[in-house]
Design a protein around this motif. Sequence first.
Motif, PDB file in Angstrom:
ATOM      1  N   LYS A 184       0.807  -1.220   0.000  1.00 22.04           N
ATOM      2  CA  LYS A 184       0.000   0.000   0.000  1.00 22.04           C
ATOM      3  C   LYS A 184       0.837   1.265   0.000  1.00 22.04           C
ATOM      4  O   LYS A 184       0.394   2.317  -0.468  1.00 22.04           O
ATOM      5  CB  LYS A 184      -0.946  -0.017   1.199  1.00 22.04           C
ATOM      6  N   TYR A 222      -4.943   1.807  -5.503  1.00 25.16           N
ATOM      7  CA  TYR A 222      -4.564   3.171  -5.897  1.00 25.16           C
ATOM      8  C   TYR A 222      -5.635   4.119  -5.383  1.00 25.16           C
ATOM      9  O   TYR A 222      -6.764   4.121  -5.872  1.00 25.16           O
ATOM     10  CB  TYR A 222      -4.441   3.268  -7.421  1.00 25.16           C
ATOM     11  N   ASN A 227      -2.273   7.138  -1.138  1.00 27.69           N
ATOM     12  CA  ASN A 227      -1.020   6.455  -1.495  1.00 27.69           C
ATOM     13  C   ASN A 227      -0.646   6.647  -2.959  1.00 27.69           C
ATOM     14  O   ASN A 227       0.267   5.990  -3.455  1.00 27.69           O
ATOM     15  CB  ASN A 227      -1.119   4.959  -1.178  1.00 27.69           C
ATOM     16  N   SER A 228      -1.331   7.546  -3.641  1.00 23.02           N
ATOM     17  CA  SER A 228      -1.064   7.747  -5.070  1.00 23.02           C
ATOM     18  C   SER A 228       0.349   8.282  -5.328  1.00 23.02           C
ATOM     19  O   SER A 228       0.895   8.103  -6.416  1.00 23.02           O
ATOM     20  CB  SER A 228      -2.104   8.693  -5.680  1.00 23.02           C
ATOM     21  N   ILE A 231       3.659   5.359  -5.864  1.00 22.12           N
ATOM     22  CA  ILE A 231       3.758   4.392  -6.947  1.00 22.12           C
ATOM     23  C   ILE A 231       5.201   4.159  -7.408  1.00 22.12           C
ATOM     24  O   ILE A 231       5.651   3.012  -7.557  1.00 22.12           O
ATOM     25  CB  ILE A 231       2.880   4.822  -8.138  1.00 22.12           C
ATOM     26  N   ILE A 249      -2.671  -3.095 -10.326  1.00 21.37           N
ATOM     27  CA  ILE A 249      -3.055  -1.826  -9.707  1.00 21.37           C
ATOM     28  C   ILE A 249      -4.573  -1.809  -9.612  1.00 21.37           C
ATOM     29  O   ILE A 249      -5.278  -1.904 -10.630  1.00 21.37           O
ATOM     30  CB  ILE A 249      -2.532  -0.630 -10.516  1.00 21.37           C
ATOM     31  N   PRO A 251      -7.889   0.074  -8.847  1.00 24.37           N
ATOM     32  CA  PRO A 251      -8.495   1.398  -8.677  1.00 24.37           C
ATOM     33  C   PRO A 251      -9.450   1.412  -7.483  1.00 24.37           C
ATOM     34  O   PRO A 251     -10.310   0.523  -7.364  1.00 24.37           O
ATOM     35  CB  PRO A 251      -9.254   1.629  -9.991  1.00 24.37           C
ATOM     36  N   PRO A 274     -10.131   7.466  -8.487  1.00 22.16           N
ATOM     37  CA  PRO A 274      -9.088   7.690  -9.494  1.00 22.16           C
ATOM     38  C   PRO A 274      -9.643   7.639 -10.916  1.00 22.16           C
ATOM     39  O   PRO A 274     -10.535   6.852 -11.221  1.00 22.16           O
ATOM     40  CB  PRO A 274      -8.117   6.540  -9.250  1.00 22.16           C
ATOM     41  N   LYS A 278      -5.202   8.371 -14.566  1.00 19.55           N
ATOM     42  CA  LYS A 278      -4.270   8.198 -13.451  1.00 19.55           C
ATOM     43  C   LYS A 278      -3.825   6.742 -13.328  1.00 19.55           C
ATOM     44  O   LYS A 278      -2.639   6.468 -13.059  1.00 19.55           O
ATOM     45  CB  LYS A 278      -4.926   8.655 -12.149  1.00 19.55           C
ATOM     46  N   ILE A 279      -4.751   5.829 -13.522  1.00 16.91           N
ATOM     47  CA  ILE A 279      -4.410   4.410 -13.433  1.00 16.91           C
ATOM     48  C   ILE A 279      -3.442   4.027 -14.544  1.00 16.91           C
ATOM     49  O   ILE A 279      -2.455   3.316 -14.323  1.00 16.91           O
ATOM     50  CB  ILE A 279      -5.678   3.541 -13.498  1.00 16.91           C
ATOM     51  N   ALA A 282      -0.004   5.220 -13.757  1.00  9.90           N
ATOM     52  CA  ALA A 282       0.645   4.354 -12.764  1.00  9.90           C
ATOM     53  C   ALA A 282       1.132   3.060 -13.411  1.00  9.90           C
ATOM     54  O   ALA A 282       2.234   2.568 -13.114  1.00  9.90           O
ATOM     55  CB  ALA A 282      -0.335   4.052 -11.638  1.00  9.90           C
TER      56      ALA A 282
END
Length: 288
Positions: A184, A222, A227-228, A231, A249, A251, A274, A278-279, A282
């Motif tokens: 995490k 995520y 915790n974004s 990564i 990952i 979401p 998210p 954004k995903i 990452a």
Amino acid sequence: MKAKIFEIKRFAVHDGDGIRTTVFFKGCPLKCVWCHNPEGIGFRPEIAYYEHKCIGCGECVTVCPSGAHTMKGGMHSFEREKCVGCGKCKDACLGDALGFYGKEVTVDELLPTLLEDKDFYDSSNGGVTLSGGECLMQADFCAELLKKLKENGVSTAVDTCGYVSGETLDKVIPFTDIFLYDIKAIDEDVHIACTGHSNKKILENIKYLDEKGCKIEVRIPYVPNYNSGQIEKIADLLSEIKNLTKVRILPYHNFAESKYKALGMESTLPEIIPTDEKIKSAEKIFSK
């Protein structure tokens, strides 16, 4: 030997490869702010009351041994502090307004259900996954169950947050084909803010499993603003793991809001979801 579980999910496709049956165990040492299985946090059996489903039949009142359920003026009332967690009300409810989380089972009771779909496991390279909560809080039971599954030719996976002792991991390593391991955060202060606990033991244990030659699939929730920003640091850590098979990952979503209310718990779910962009960003970090 008995264990407390809160759900058995058949034909699961997100808890390891292939078609699987996932057993969710009660109790977790962490309290993640984004937890979507709040019924798995506490170890004691719990009743969830979905008020909008109640039809006012009063059947729960007739079977409740502690007087937690009452009917007044045709309206149902549930006093959670009186509940002893026996689950009788759930079985009696005609409107499906009550959920019971914390059923006690033995390995011999559980095993036949898990073997029912063995043909599907075999044809899809699937199997059985132990999850939670944190299944390894009931490690002796898990070890016995995993051993029986292996004896019956079933592939096994353990989904863990990693906040356990090395001795606990040793109990299940011989009978586990792959660990689905949650990471995490890397920074300890971020992890404490998100889960209430340090991540030192978690980061030590993933390296321990790797040294033991265990296959590891890492799963990263995520959550924007929580915790974004971790990564790249997580990717740096995982670049050192030799037995890493996959990174997922996950979401964050807030679909569990109704569960918190039904369990009488204060929701800690973040509001921001998210974006796909954004995903994907990452995922690119890990692809590198």
